[in-house]
Design a protein around this motif. Structure first.
Motif, PDB file in Angstrom:
ATOM      1  N   LYS A 172       0.834  -1.209   0.000  1.00 34.26           N
ATOM      2  CA  LYS A 172       0.000   0.000   0.000  1.00 34.26           C
ATOM      3  C   LYS A 172       0.871   1.263   0.000  1.00 34.26           C
ATOM      4  O   LYS A 172       0.643   2.191  -0.774  1.00 34.26           O
ATOM      5  CB  LYS A 172      -0.904  -0.029   1.235  1.00 34.26           C
ATOM      6  CG  LYS A 172      -2.107   0.852   1.079  1.00 34.26           C
ATOM      7  CD  LYS A 172      -3.080   0.616   2.195  1.00 34.26           C
ATOM      8  CE  LYS A 172      -4.196   1.636   2.064  1.00 34.26           C
ATOM      9  NZ  LYS A 172      -4.953   1.772   3.290  1.00 34.26           N
ATOM     10  N   ARG A 176       1.673   3.936  -3.212  1.00 39.08           N
ATOM     11  CA  ARG A 176       1.412   5.372  -3.171  1.00 39.08           C
ATOM     12  C   ARG A 176       2.507   6.134  -3.941  1.00 39.08           C
ATOM     13  O   ARG A 176       2.223   7.060  -4.687  1.00 39.08           O
ATOM     14  CB  ARG A 176       1.424   5.801  -1.695  1.00 39.08           C
ATOM     15  CG  ARG A 176       0.488   6.911  -1.310  1.00 39.08           C
ATOM     16  CD  ARG A 176       0.375   7.001   0.207  1.00 39.08           C
ATOM     17  NE  ARG A 176       1.647   7.159   0.911  1.00 39.08           N
ATOM     18  CZ  ARG A 176       2.332   8.302   1.013  1.00 39.08           C
ATOM     19  NH1 ARG A 176       1.880   9.391   0.434  1.00 39.08           N
ATOM     20  NH2 ARG A 176       3.458   8.347   1.705  1.00 39.08           N
ATOM     21  N   ASN A 179       2.223   5.372  -7.700  1.00 38.21           N
ATOM     22  CA  ASN A 179       1.110   6.134  -8.285  1.00 38.21           C
ATOM     23  C   ASN A 179       1.514   7.576  -8.586  1.00 38.21           C
ATOM     24  O   ASN A 179       1.059   8.168  -9.566  1.00 38.21           O
ATOM     25  CB  ASN A 179      -0.093   6.157  -7.333  1.00 38.21           C
ATOM     26  CG  ASN A 179      -0.725   4.783  -7.190  1.00 38.21           C
ATOM     27  OD1 ASN A 179      -0.518   3.913  -8.028  1.00 38.21           O
ATOM     28  ND2 ASN A 179      -1.482   4.574  -6.118  1.00 38.21           N
ATOM     29  N   ARG A 343      -9.866   2.011 -11.929  1.00 32.60           N
ATOM     30  CA  ARG A 343      -9.995   0.973 -10.887  1.00 32.60           C
ATOM     31  C   ARG A 343      -8.646   0.780 -10.221  1.00 32.60           C
ATOM     32  O   ARG A 343      -7.607   0.829 -10.876  1.00 32.60           O
ATOM     33  CB  ARG A 343     -10.418  -0.348 -11.525  1.00 32.60           C
ATOM     34  CG  ARG A 343     -11.892  -0.396 -11.842  1.00 32.60           C
ATOM     35  CD  ARG A 343     -12.191  -1.610 -12.683  1.00 32.60           C
ATOM     36  NE  ARG A 343     -11.984  -2.860 -11.968  1.00 32.60           N
ATOM     37  CZ  ARG A 343     -11.893  -4.041 -12.596  1.00 32.60           C
ATOM     38  NH1 ARG A 343     -11.954  -4.107 -13.904  1.00 32.60           N
ATOM     39  NH2 ARG A 343     -11.737  -5.135 -11.903  1.00 32.60           N
ATOM     40  N   SER A 344      -8.687   0.505  -8.924  1.00 34.23           N
ATOM     41  CA  SER A 344      -7.397   0.267  -8.287  1.00 34.23           C
ATOM     42  C   SER A 344      -7.041  -1.214  -8.417  1.00 34.23           C
ATOM     43  O   SER A 344      -7.914  -2.075  -8.491  1.00 34.23           O
ATOM     44  CB  SER A 344      -7.413   0.722  -6.832  1.00 34.23           C
ATOM     45  OG  SER A 344      -8.021  -0.237  -6.053  1.00 34.23           O
ATOM     46  N   THR A 345      -5.758  -1.463  -8.458  1.00 32.32           N
ATOM     47  CA  THR A 345      -5.303  -2.832  -8.682  1.00 32.32           C
ATOM     48  C   THR A 345      -4.187  -3.173  -7.685  1.00 32.32           C
ATOM     49  O   THR A 345      -3.707  -2.299  -6.976  1.00 32.32           O
ATOM     50  CB  THR A 345      -4.827  -2.971 -10.145  1.00 32.32           C
ATOM     51  OG1 THR A 345      -4.652  -4.329 -10.440  1.00 32.32           O
ATOM     52  CG2 THR A 345      -3.515  -2.247 -10.393  1.00 32.32           C
ATOM     53  N   SER A 346      -3.801  -4.433  -7.623  1.00 32.89           N
ATOM     54  CA  SER A 346      -2.754  -4.815  -6.675  1.00 32.89           C
ATOM     55  C   SER A 346      -2.012  -6.042  -7.193  1.00 32.89           C
ATOM     56  O   SER A 346      -2.440  -6.682  -8.163  1.00 32.89           O
ATOM     57  CB  SER A 346      -3.368  -5.124  -5.310  1.00 32.89           C
ATOM     58  OG  SER A 346      -4.238  -6.217  -5.426  1.00 32.89           O
ATOM     59  N   GLN A 541      -3.891   2.805 -10.699  1.00 27.29           N
ATOM     60  CA  GLN A 541      -3.690   3.187  -9.300  1.00 27.29           C
ATOM     61  C   GLN A 541      -3.460   1.923  -8.494  1.00 27.29           C
ATOM     62  O   GLN A 541      -4.328   1.048  -8.437  1.00 27.29           O
ATOM     63  CB  GLN A 541      -4.950   3.892  -8.757  1.00 27.29           C
ATOM     64  CG  GLN A 541      -5.168   5.281  -9.308  1.00 27.29           C
ATOM     65  CD  GLN A 541      -4.063   6.237  -8.868  1.00 27.29           C
ATOM     66  OE1 GLN A 541      -3.815   6.399  -7.685  1.00 27.29           O
ATOM     67  NE2 GLN A 541      -3.385   6.857  -9.837  1.00 27.29           N
ATOM     68  N   TRP A 542      -2.271   1.809  -7.931  1.00 27.95           N
ATOM     69  CA  TRP A 542      -2.020   0.655  -7.057  1.00 27.95           C
ATOM     70  C   TRP A 542      -2.645   0.962  -5.704  1.00 27.95           C
ATOM     71  O   TRP A 542      -2.506   2.044  -5.164  1.00 27.95           O
ATOM     72  CB  TRP A 542      -0.520   0.427  -6.870  1.00 27.95           C
ATOM     73  CG  TRP A 542       0.185   0.080  -8.133  1.00 27.95           C
ATOM     74  CD1 TRP A 542       0.878   0.938  -8.929  1.00 27.95           C
ATOM     75  CD2 TRP A 542       0.264  -1.202  -8.757  1.00 27.95           C
ATOM     76  NE1 TRP A 542       1.389   0.278 -10.015  1.00 27.95           N
ATOM     77  CE2 TRP A 542       1.026  -1.047  -9.936  1.00 27.95           C
ATOM     78  CE3 TRP A 542      -0.234  -2.468  -8.457  1.00 27.95           C
ATOM     79  CZ2 TRP A 542       1.298  -2.099 -10.804  1.00 27.95           C
ATOM     80  CZ3 TRP A 542       0.053  -3.518  -9.313  1.00 27.95           C
ATOM     81  CH2 TRP A 542       0.799  -3.336 -10.467  1.00 27.95           C
ATOM     82  N   GLY A 543      -3.340  -0.011  -5.178  1.00 31.37           N
ATOM     83  CA  GLY A 543      -3.956   0.204  -3.868  1.00 31.37           C
ATOM     84  C   GLY A 543      -4.582  -1.094  -3.421  1.00 31.37           C
ATOM     85  O   GLY A 543      -4.842  -1.983  -4.223  1.00 31.37           O
ATOM     86  N   GLU A 545      -7.703  -1.947  -1.520  1.00 31.96           N
ATOM     87  CA  GLU A 545      -8.872  -1.507  -0.778  1.00 31.96           C
ATOM     88  C   GLU A 545      -9.218  -2.518   0.306  1.00 31.96           C
ATOM     89  O   GLU A 545      -9.152  -3.716   0.098  1.00 31.96           O
ATOM     90  CB  GLU A 545     -10.058  -1.325  -1.726  1.00 31.96           C
ATOM     91  CG  GLU A 545     -10.149   0.111  -2.194  1.00 31.96           C
ATOM     92  CD  GLU A 545     -10.266   0.230  -3.702  1.00 31.96           C
ATOM     93  OE1 GLU A 545     -10.986  -0.600  -4.265  1.00 31.96           O
ATOM     94  OE2 GLU A 545      -9.620   1.112  -4.279  1.00 31.96           O
TER      95      GLU A 545
END
Ligand code: HEM
Length: 548
Positions: A172, A176, A179, A343-346, A541-543, A545
């Motif tokens: 996470k 940041r 991103n 959409r955020s992805t990981s 966007q790496w995140g 959730e």
């Protein structure tokens, strides 16, 4: 005239040599307690052109490469260097290294570890005493701090929920920074500086929580790295407050901040790993200053190895377009959900660990190259060491120093093949198995072996020649953490960005600075890159959730 030509640093090194040597030179109490041995029983002694301090001076000026050169010239599995007439045994061959580890009860690292860290992070007298009770006062009712803390460190760093929690928090925080990079168009970075800053923040937060001084006061990072840079000098130089003003002041600020972290309840948001060893430390009623110096020790133990290694893996991959393409193909399969605008992805860490054999092999190969510093031990009893393949037995004398010469085993051509200084991830791909870069369509990819320190597909000799995380009882408990954090860093960076070097046509790998005693090698200079978002990853966007 000669004096004028010798730089001041060389004279400071001579002072350092005498300090090292004087620590080895303990006064003898009486002739009766001298070990009754014949000198020729020791491993072969290699001469130096300058008696007494020549080897120490050469080591301090040339680093681990000096041990490698001596080994290549002598071809001895173990050899002796005399420093002020005291013996320093150098273990240069994988079989010798294994033999040393078997004698872990008499060839130990605890004393040097406590002496070194006490000097570096100003452990109190009491802290030092309770850390070494098992050696100095084995019948004491108070359990030794090193003995009680070790199991807590090992348990809390095993693969499982605790480690996943650290991995999520790291992803996470590092996400940041990814991103933010090149978000508004191409951006210039100095790679070592960028990686060092973002990984230090990520690892600091993931491990020590949101109240960690690196997070609450980012300028403290520079202080931490200033201490890291001067670590051996801070340990050995006299009058550090005068001759090492920058490192000395930086250390004061780091220790004060770490103590305030404990005082301010920072531990409540720390990872299970930190909470586990703090729980064990409660029984010793340490002050906040003492706890702060312990936390600073833990931080240094891992950051000094982890972060340079993260840098080298990223750089080695970026420098080879073929390797970059292979690793992107592996990692793209681990991105969940697949990247799309808005959409955020990981990164799926299980997938990353198990289904990226070439990335995994690259991390291992980079650690073979970047981990060259020897491991230091003291010999606490006369010890006979046998090397069956040579039919030889040596006597190691009580009170001597031993060095596990990682630079020699990592440069062993019998194990690694020719050209040991060049990066070749194929050295770590199973030679006959499916998990290799030559996997053909439809073939099963073998599951990665789970322990980064033990490439199980190697024969015993080659396995022993891979020791970035030490082995036996000294095996690093943080190796799974290191693997997870480094693989996540590489995965997010190489999937997100295309880079071009600011100078030269291709990326040039800078030389590694010889690391004398602690951590992995750092670059001699930085690498300037122009960073651009990769096509398809422009708005990603790496995140994570839902994760904390
Ligand atoms: C690339 C990263 C790392 C490398 C190359 C590395 C390497 C090593 C090595 C070689 C040792 C043995 C030292 C000796 O025998 O003298 C060691 C010990 C240790 N490492 Fe690591 N380490 C890494 C990361 C970490 C991390 C991330 C942690 C914790 C979060 C950690 C915690 C420790 C601890 C606590 C010990 C002492 C173990 C003991 O004495 O029982 N290390 N490490």
């Amino acid at each position: 005239m000669l004096v004028e030509k010798v730089p001041i640093t060389a004279w400071l090194l001579v002072v350092l040599v005498f300090f090292v040597a004087s620590r080895l030179h303990r006064p003898k109490k009486s002739l009766d307690i001298l070990p009754k041995v014949r000198a020729e029983d020791e491993p072969r002694c290699l001469d130096s052109e300058v008696p007494f301090v020549g080897h120490a001076y050469n080591y301090l000026t040339q680093g681990p490469a000096y041990l490698y050169r001596l080994w290549k010239q002598s071809e001895e599995a173990i050899f002796t260097l005399k420093v002020l007439n005291k013996s320093v045994y150098v273990f240069a061959d994988p079989e010798a290294l294994q033999a040393a580890e078997k004698h872990y009860k008499t060839i130990i690292n605890d004393q040097l570890f406590v002496e070194g860290t006490s000097q570096l992070f100003l452990w109190s007298k009491r802290q030092q005493e309770i850390a070494l009770i098992h050696i100095n006062n084995p019948h004491s009712a108070v359990p030794s701090l090193l003995k009680t803390v070790r199991p807590a460190l090992r348990d809390s760093l095993r693969p499982g929920m605790n480690l996943d929690e650290i991995g999520f928090r790291y992803q996470k925080e590092f996400g940041r920074h990814v991103n933010a990079l090149a978000a508004a168009g191409p951006e210039k970075i100095q790679l070592w500086n960028w990686i060092r800053t973002t990984m230090t923040l990520g690892a600091g937060l993931a491990t020590f929580g949101s109240k960690h001084p690196f997070v609450t006061n980012p300028s403290l990072q520079a202080d931490f790295w200033a201490v890291e840079k001067e670590n051996l000098k801070l340990i050995f130089y006299p009058f550090a407050s005068l001759v090492l003003r920058k490192g000395f002041k930086a250390r004061q600020r780091v220790l004060r901040a770490m103590s305030e972290y404990t005082d301010g309840g920072g531990i409540e948001d720390a990872s299970s790993f930190v909470r586990a060893y703090h729980k064990v430390l409660e029984q010793y009623n340490l002050t906040n200053e003492e706890l702060g110096s312990f936390d600073a020790t833990v931080l240094t133990a891992f950051i000094g190895s982890l972060i340079p290694l993260g840098f080298w893996v990223v750089l080695f991959i970026l420098a080879r377009p073929d390797l970059l393409a292979t690793i992107r193909a592996e990692v793209d399969q681990c991105v969940r959900p697949p990247p799309s605008t808005g959409r955020s992805t990981s990164v799926d860490m299980d997938q990353l660990r198990n289904n990226c054999p070439v990335l995994y092999a690259s991390v291992r190969e980079a650690s073979r190259i970047a981990m060259q510093a020897p491991l230091f031990r003291t010999v606490t009893e006369d010890t006979r060491i046998a090397l069956p393949s040579r039919g030889e037995t040596y006597l190691l004398k009580k009170g001597s120093l031993a060095m596990i010469a990682v630079s020699c085993v990592h440069g062993n051509e019998k194990a690694w093949g020719p050209d040991i200084y060049s990066f070749d991830e194929k050295r770590f791909l199973p030679r006959n198995g499916a998990a290799s870069a030559e996997v053909h369509e439809g073939e099963q990819i073998a599951k990665a072996d789970p322990d980064i320190a033990r490439p199980v597909h190697f024969d015993a000799f080659t396995r022993s020649a891979f020791t970035p995380f030490a082995s036996g009882v000294h095996l690093c408990p943080g190796r799974h953490y290191a693997q997870s954090v480094i693989m996540t860093t590489v995965a997010m960076f190489v999937t997100s960005f295309d880079v071009t070097p600011l100078e030269n046509d291709g990326i040039v790998i800078p030389p590694m600075k010889p690391e004398l005693g602690l951590g992995s090698a750092k670059p001699t200079h930085d690498v300037g890159l122009l960073v651009n978002r990769r096509v398809g990853f422009e708005d990603v966007q790496w995140g994570l959730e839902g994760s904390s």
